[in-house]
Each structure stands twice: as structure tokens, then as C-alpha cells.
Design an enzyme around this catalytic site. Sequence first.
Site, PDB file in Angstrom:
ATOM      1  N   ALA A  81       0.837  -1.203   0.000  1.00 29.16           N
ATOM      2  CA  ALA A  81       0.000   0.000   0.000  1.00 29.16           C
ATOM      3  C   ALA A  81       0.871   1.251   0.000  1.00 29.16           C
ATOM      4  O   ALA A  81       2.060   1.206   0.335  1.00 29.16           O
ATOM      5  CB  ALA A  81      -0.911   0.026   1.231  1.00 29.16           C
ATOM      6  N   SER A 123      -8.218  -0.914   6.989  1.00 30.02           N
ATOM      7  CA  SER A 123      -7.730  -0.022   8.044  1.00 30.02           C
ATOM      8  C   SER A 123      -8.856   0.563   8.875  1.00 30.02           C
ATOM      9  O   SER A 123      -9.935   0.891   8.350  1.00 30.02           O
ATOM     10  CB  SER A 123      -6.941   1.125   7.415  1.00 30.02           C
ATOM     11  N   TYR A 147      -6.399   8.372   1.897  1.00 26.78           N
ATOM     12  CA  TYR A 147      -5.998   7.023   2.305  1.00 26.78           C
ATOM     13  C   TYR A 147      -7.205   6.230   2.815  1.00 26.78           C
ATOM     14  O   TYR A 147      -7.418   5.071   2.439  1.00 26.78           O
ATOM     15  CB  TYR A 147      -4.926   7.127   3.395  1.00 26.78           C
ATOM     16  N   GLY A 277      -6.478  17.199  12.432  1.00 27.90           N
ATOM     17  CA  GLY A 277      -7.109  15.971  11.924  1.00 27.90           C
ATOM     18  C   GLY A 277      -6.898  14.764  12.814  1.00 27.90           C
ATOM     19  O   GLY A 277      -7.323  13.662  12.476  1.00 27.90           O
TER      20      GLY A 277
HETATM   21  C1  UD1 Z   1      -3.074   5.512  12.710  1.00 28.95           C
HETATM   22  C2  UD1 Z   1      -2.339   5.157  11.452  1.00 28.95           C
HETATM   23  C3  UD1 Z   1      -3.017   5.738  10.296  1.00 28.95           C
HETATM   24  C4  UD1 Z   1      -4.489   5.373  10.298  1.00 28.95           C
HETATM   25  C5  UD1 Z   1      -5.137   5.718  11.615  1.00 28.95           C
HETATM   26  C6  UD1 Z   1      -6.531   5.179  11.655  1.00 28.95           C
HETATM   27  C7  UD1 Z   1       0.009   4.823  11.953  1.00 28.95           C
HETATM   28  C8  UD1 Z   1       1.367   5.388  11.857  1.00 28.95           C
HETATM   29  N1  UD1 Z   1      -0.987   5.622  11.521  1.00 28.95           N
HETATM   30  O1  UD1 Z   1      -2.963   6.898  12.962  1.00 28.95           O
HETATM   31  O2  UD1 Z   1      -2.437   5.216   9.147  1.00 28.95           O
HETATM   32  O3  UD1 Z   1      -5.151   6.074   9.335  1.00 28.95           O
HETATM   33  O4  UD1 Z   1      -4.401   5.112  12.640  1.00 28.95           O
HETATM   34  O5  UD1 Z   1      -7.209   5.640  12.767  1.00 28.95           O
HETATM   35  O6  UD1 Z   1      -0.205   3.698  12.362  1.00 28.95           O
HETATM   36  N2  UD1 Z   1       1.529  11.084  18.770  1.00 28.95           N
HETATM   37  C9  UD1 Z   1       2.223  11.842  19.682  1.00 28.95           C
HETATM   38  N3  UD1 Z   1       3.572  12.029  19.486  1.00 28.95           N
HETATM   39  C10 UD1 Z   1       4.233  11.487  18.414  1.00 28.95           C
HETATM   40  C11 UD1 Z   1       3.509  10.714  17.474  1.00 28.95           C
HETATM   41  C12 UD1 Z   1       2.141  10.544  17.683  1.00 28.95           C
HETATM   42  O7  UD1 Z   1       1.657  12.368  20.641  1.00 28.95           O
HETATM   43  O8  UD1 Z   1       5.457  11.683  18.303  1.00 28.95           O
HETATM   44  C13 UD1 Z   1       0.083  10.870  18.991  1.00 28.95           C
HETATM   45  C14 UD1 Z   1      -0.758  11.296  17.818  1.00 28.95           C
HETATM   46  O9  UD1 Z   1      -1.039  12.663  17.860  1.00 28.95           O
HETATM   47  C15 UD1 Z   1      -1.993  10.409  17.998  1.00 28.95           C
HETATM   48  C16 UD1 Z   1      -1.429   9.149  18.658  1.00 28.95           C
HETATM   49  O10 UD1 Z   1      -0.149   9.493  19.158  1.00 28.95           O
HETATM   50  O11 UD1 Z   1      -2.906  11.010  18.855  1.00 28.95           O
HETATM   51  C17 UD1 Z   1      -1.276   8.001  17.687  1.00 28.95           C
HETATM   52  O12 UD1 Z   1      -0.586   8.476  16.539  1.00 28.95           O
HETATM   53  P1  UD1 Z   1      -0.140   7.525  15.348  1.00 28.95           P
HETATM   54  O13 UD1 Z   1       0.715   6.432  15.833  1.00 28.95           O
HETATM   55  O14 UD1 Z   1       0.358   8.400  14.258  1.00 28.95           O
HETATM   56  O15 UD1 Z   1      -1.472   6.790  14.892  1.00 28.95           O
HETATM   57  P2  UD1 Z   1      -2.924   7.329  14.462  1.00 28.95           P
HETATM   58  O16 UD1 Z   1      -3.052   8.776  14.586  1.00 28.95           O
HETATM   59  O17 UD1 Z   1      -3.899   6.510  15.236  1.00 28.95           O
END
Ligand code: UD1
Length: 316
Positions: A81, A123, A147, A277
Amino acid sequence: MAHRIQKALVTGGAGFIGSHIAETLSGQGVETVVLDDLSSGKMANLDGFKDRITFVKGDIRDMETVKSAAAGCDLVFHEAAFVSVPASVRDPVLSAGINEIGTLTVLEGARSVGVKRVVLAASSAVYGDPETVPITEEARKRPTSPYAVQKLTLEFYADLYNELYGMETVCLRYFNVYGPRQDPSSPYSGVISIFSAKAGAKERPLIYGDGNQFRDFIFVSDVVRANLIAAGHEDAPGHIFNIGTGRRTSVNELWERIATISGAAGIEPEYEPAREGDIYASLAEVQKAESILGFKAKISLDEGLKRTLAWYQGLA
Ligand code: UD1
């Protein structure tokens, strides 16, 4: 189940999740073909089991490539993907080419060479910001990115191939998958990979928002097991399943656990405004996978984090 599989194709088999599927299949004696264009996958992800698989470097949008990779396979696991949500926002046409036309090419290529079943990576992104949690498979779909639209389209095509063409398909809506080989290098990488790298370097992590937002984190070996069950279960075809744990973990709690396990306790996170978002709540209702497939995630968060941190330490 898996023991009945003779030969399988894993698209995206050099990527994070695909490489774990390929490793497990080939370890069980299944003749395994990996198709990957290495745009986000890496040959290093195949280290340790390269000699047990056939690697094909190629693009899932190319019908001839797909057909020759799928020839003789009874199963296809479609993990390839365009994986970045923010990059899909920047380039909706490129990502649709891979996630929609690429998926259709995999389905059609598989059908034309007589593949019996295709298990596809869907997803939890299709739900967008949910009205309530836990999220059932029937919950309203509110895709908030190209996506997510593309992954919803994948599900419709999969269903069509099941209904119209009689090729068995199963869609697995992954929640937040984590584990070894997840790439921490982009700011949009999975939070566990980023936090693990930060903990290893004894650096402060960044938390977006107040950190009370929560996710359903599932360890990659459980996701592999869900794939293998979906591949072999007679009641799976035509279904879409949430693949999560049913347990919620806030981002604050996640850092505390990672910091404790990795000996970085006391390192305080920095806080920044919530990402645009960003979804507040995500948690899978896991009843359907449990009742139809008998699938239940087994690896606790602490156990999964230990294995993940050990892997990132090995990289350092
Ligand atoms: C994930 C998926 C995304 C999917 C979504 C579906 C990943 C990388 N992304 O996004 O493809 O569309 O689920 O719901 O698996 N955060 C921090 N600090 C950081 C990084 C992240 O605080 O350094 C927070 C983010 O703001 C978020 C949470 O951690 O609130 C999870 O972030 P992330 O791992 O990017 O996943 P999703 O946002 O759930």
C-alpha cells in the site's frame, strides 16, 4: 488452516506487517513469494529468512508482474500500500493509483491465475472520528483522508470479487499495529516506533494534545495470527473484521510504560497542540473476529513493548 497452504504470495512482503507474515509463512514450510517495489519496504526486513522465500521486485499496478508472482499460489496476502495518511493528503492521485488500482490489479491478477483466497489489509482509518467506542464493524464510515477512502474502496472491491467472481476474500481492518521493523524515521510514523526510538536515545518525546487521546495498539504477531486464521477459516470469506485488542491505551500512559520498561522513567514529555485531523478515540469492538474466527489478541501491551524495545535497542 495454515498447514493446508501450499504456496502464498505476500504483496508488500518487505514492509513492516508483510515481512512478518512472510517470515511466519515461510517458517511453517509454506512456499512464499514476496512482491514488493521497495518504495517503503526494505530488503533488511527480510534478513534472517531471505533464503526461504522468493523475492520479486515489482509494482502491484503491473498486471503481468502480479500474475507471474501469484502463479501457482492458493493464497494472497495483500499488504502492499501507499501507507502514509498525510502523504495521501498531499498526493491523492498517486496514492489512489497504488491503493485502488494496485489493489484491483492484485485481485484481478489473483483471479486470473486461479488463486483461491485473498486476505486484504484494510484499516480502522475508514471509521474516521467515531461517534462511540468500542467501534463495531457496522459503525458509520467517515473517511477523513484520501488514504481512508482508498481503504474503503479496497473493501468494496474485495466484496465484489467474492460476490461477483466467486474468489474468496477477507478484509482485516487493522487498528494501531506496532512491533519490530516499524520505521520510526518520519514524524508521521507510528507513535510506538517514535517513542521507542526516543526512549532508547533518552530524549524527551513530543505529545500532541493533552495525551489523553487513546488508541487500540495491537502487536504485529497477533496481526500475523489473524491473517493466518482468516486465510484458513471456512467462515471467513465475504467478511470484514476489526483486528484490535479491545483495550485502550492513552498516549500519556503509553509513554509512561515505554519509559519504565526502557529505563527512561523520569524523562518528561513535551506537549504541543494536537495534530490537525488527529482522532481522539479509537478502540476496536473485537467480538466479531472472536465469534466467527475464534481470534483474540494474546500479546499484552507490556510484552509487546518489551519485544519492540529490544528490537530498537538492537538497531542502535
Ligand atoms: C493511525 C495510522 C493511520 C491510520 C489511523 C486510523 C500509523 C502510523 N498511523 O494513525 O495510518 O489512518 O491510525 O485511525 O499507524 N503522537 C504523539 N507524538 C508522536 C507521534 C504521535 O503524541 O510523536 C500521537 C498522535 O497525535 C496520535 C497518537 O499518538 O494522537 C497516535 O498516533 P499515530 O501512531 O500516528 O497513529 P494514528 O493517529 O492513530
